[in-house]
Design an enzyme around this catalytic site. Sequence first.
Site, PDB file in Angstrom:
ATOM      1  N   TYR A 129       0.833  -1.202   0.000  1.00  0.00           N
ATOM      2  CA  TYR A 129       0.000   0.000   0.000  1.00  0.00           C
ATOM      3  C   TYR A 129       0.879   1.268   0.000  1.00  0.00           C
ATOM      4  O   TYR A 129       0.469   2.319  -0.474  1.00  0.00           O
ATOM      5  CB  TYR A 129      -0.861   0.069   1.273  1.00  0.00           C
ATOM      6  CG  TYR A 129      -1.954  -0.965   1.410  1.00  0.00           C
ATOM      7  CD1 TYR A 129      -2.432  -1.695   0.316  1.00  0.00           C
ATOM      8  CD2 TYR A 129      -2.548  -1.196   2.655  1.00  0.00           C
ATOM      9  CE1 TYR A 129      -3.455  -2.632   0.476  1.00  0.00           C
ATOM     10  CE2 TYR A 129      -3.573  -2.112   2.812  1.00  0.00           C
ATOM     11  CZ  TYR A 129      -4.022  -2.828   1.733  1.00  0.00           C
ATOM     12  OH  TYR A 129      -5.031  -3.737   1.898  1.00  0.00           O
ATOM     13  N   GLY A 130       2.058   1.150   0.595  1.00  0.00           N
ATOM     14  CA  GLY A 130       2.855   2.320   0.938  1.00  0.00           C
ATOM     15  C   GLY A 130       3.443   3.112  -0.205  1.00  0.00           C
ATOM     16  O   GLY A 130       3.893   4.246   0.005  1.00  0.00           O
ATOM     17  N   CYS A 159      -2.824  -1.409   9.983  1.00  0.00           N
ATOM     18  CA  CYS A 159      -1.902  -0.862   8.991  1.00  0.00           C
ATOM     19  C   CYS A 159      -1.966   0.663   9.084  1.00  0.00           C
ATOM     20  O   CYS A 159      -3.059   1.246   8.962  1.00  0.00           O
ATOM     21  CB  CYS A 159      -2.349  -1.325   7.603  1.00  0.00           C
ATOM     22  SG  CYS A 159      -1.432  -0.586   6.251  1.00  0.00           S
ATOM     23  N   CYS A 210       5.059   1.475  10.821  1.00  0.00           N
ATOM     24  CA  CYS A 210       4.518   0.554   9.817  1.00  0.00           C
ATOM     25  C   CYS A 210       4.432  -0.780  10.536  1.00  0.00           C
ATOM     26  O   CYS A 210       5.399  -1.216  11.172  1.00  0.00           O
ATOM     27  CB  CYS A 210       5.451   0.444   8.617  1.00  0.00           C
ATOM     28  SG  CYS A 210       5.041  -0.954   7.542  1.00  0.00           S
TER      29      CYS A 210
HETATM   30  N1  DGL Z   1       1.844  -2.512   7.120  1.00  0.00           N
HETATM   31  C1  DGL Z   1       1.520  -1.301   6.515  1.00  0.00           C
HETATM   32  C2  DGL Z   1       1.644  -0.086   7.439  1.00  0.00           C
HETATM   33  O1  DGL Z   1       1.520  -0.199   8.640  1.00  0.00           O
HETATM   34  C3  DGL Z   1       1.901  -0.973   5.089  1.00  0.00           C
HETATM   35  C4  DGL Z   1       2.854  -1.785   4.307  1.00  0.00           C
HETATM   36  C5  DGL Z   1       2.687  -1.562   2.806  1.00  0.00           C
HETATM   37  O2  DGL Z   1       1.854  -2.253   2.251  1.00  0.00           O
HETATM   38  O3  DGL Z   1       3.382  -0.699   2.241  1.00  0.00           O
HETATM   39  O4  DGL Z   1       1.803   1.020   6.983  1.00  0.00           O
END
Ligand code: DGL
Length: 291
Positions: A59-60, A91, A204
């Site tokens: 997602y990042g 997340c 994260c």
């Molecule tokens: N685990 C996710 C967070 O706390 C994001 C990781 C990703 O998909 O970039 O931001």
Amino acid sequence: MVTDNISEVSDATASSTTQTHSIVFLDSGIGGLPYLAYAKERMPEIKFHYLADNAGFPYGNKPPSQVKDILHDRVRRLRARFLPDALVIACNTASQIGLHSLRAAHPGFTIVGTVPAVKPAALQTKTGVIGVLATERTVDDPYLDDLIARYASDVEVVKLPAQELVDFVENRLFVANLEERIEAVVPYVRIFLERSADEIVLACTHFLHLETEIGIAIQRLNGENVDIVDSRLGVVNRVHELMQSLGFLSTKDCPKPNAETGEFLLTGDPPFDPRYSLWAQRFGQNPPQRL
Ligand code: DGL
């Protein structure tokens, strides 16, 4: 049954003293698992399902509008399939991008988000410098600046984007040995120590899987009195509080049995990478299946 129609789930939050209540955790991958583990420990009578959105990962570094669409799709499908009592977005990136619009799209449904633990870090720092390790999106997002302005305006905040570390955790953690894992975190820890940070915020959720390695890196680089901070306690406390207020948790007069094992869901196409079976097993979930 997978359906996009959420009207059928409108009564899913009705309170009951006998029925098993369920909560779904969502992350782009395995990042939310340490949060899930702690929630299971605190609320054994709740059935927990977990979605590792491997088709949406990462997602990042995606445009926020794309992540928002992904999140709305996943939450619709999760609600239709499990009729959960609540959703935890385990997340930081997804919470920043989607929490408001998801709540608006699902009125009356409990959604708990994850916020970088900037506030406790700012309260604890002795050097007056805190480090924040996060995805590219979280580092750039005005949400983090607001959080800093509100809770850490009197401390220096060193923000480091570490998108490749997210990739490392998701895809290489099981194959990398301890030295490789430590090497992966050393460059970030070094920068924090050079800037005199004595609080490192894991902003994260993926990075909680590297907590031990970050601790070893701090020692090797002669860091003294450096804390590693995450939001696990705050998120789970909030969920616990909400579940209690809804009457979903045991009381002394009415103990409830432990819930059955919950599902571990993936969004990609099977066959799934075998490492996800290991993650499901390690965190006490059923073998992976497709959402
Ligand atoms: N685990 C996710 C967070 O706390 C994001 C990781 C990703 O998909 O970039 O931001």
